[in-house]
Scaffold this active site. Sequence first.
Site, short mmCIF file in Angstrom:
data_model
loop_
_atom_site.label_atom_id
_atom_site.label_comp_id
_atom_site.label_asym_id
_atom_site.label_seq_id
_atom_site.Cartn_x
_atom_site.Cartn_y
_atom_site.Cartn_z
CG PHE A 88 -0.26 0.14 2.55
CD1 PHE A 88 -0.08 1.37 3.17
CD2 PHE A 88 0.23 -1.00 3.20
CE1 PHE A 88 0.55 1.47 4.40
CE2 PHE A 88 0.86 -0.91 4.43
CZ PHE A 88 1.02 0.34 5.03
CB CYS A 89 1.44 4.15 -1.72
SG CYS A 89 0.19 4.34 -3.01
CG LEU A 90 -1.86 9.22 0.73
CD1 LEU A 90 -2.01 9.11 2.23
CD2 LEU A 90 -1.53 10.65 0.34
CE1 TYR A 117 -2.37 4.07 7.67
CE2 TYR A 117 -1.78 6.37 7.33
CZ TYR A 117 -2.03 5.32 8.18
OH TYR A 117 -1.93 5.50 9.53
#
Length: 230
Positions: A88-90, A117
């Site tokens: 995952f990232c933002l 996120y």
Amino acid sequence: MRIKQLISYAILLLIGSSCQGQTTDFKQVDVTEFQKLALHKDAQLLDVRTPGEFKNGTISKSKNIDWNGADFNKEVQQLDKEKPVLVFCLSGGRSKKAAAALVSNGFKNVYELKGGYSAYQNQAQLPIPENQKGMSVSDFQAKLRARKKTLVVFSASWCAPCIKMKPEVEAFEKAHPEVQVLRLDVEANKMLARAFNVTTLPYVQFYEAGEQKWAEIGSFTTAQFEEKTK
């Protein structure tokens, strides 16, 4: 001629079978499924944001390897290729690229969190640290009421399209002092980002007399800002 055609056909079959043996697939999952997968004892959670973003908050038991770091492909070799990796990232931009890279590096089970996120925070309603709340919703609304026209730009320091659009925003702001421009970094204003469910950047809104007229995802030129805020 017939022999040449048969040879060409055989070569195409070989290429096709070779390509079929190399998959670049990874599975995209929503927050609910991601949470279930994370409970598995072999799950490896991978946060591919910057170390600064990671320090400001992440999902429990996650390892940080920056997708934009110089040694990403080298550092991911620390992970077990046979065990599932949850990436995952933002908001999903970097994690999609990272997930594809993991598959290319031989990882067998790769899952990418849809919405990143931000989506995880919104659905799980995780508490936001005081130093990351930024502008409150009431203060935001007060600023909207203070001016007839307001352009709101949600961005981030790591967002390439946001960086590219920054001069366009600045040029528009300089040319149109009658329009209030609010530039909001999502990392510093997580409360507002959550309130508007900002999961993809850049995210731009326009208000007149406190009423939202439009909201769009994507980059704009100065001319486009001028056209859309008339």
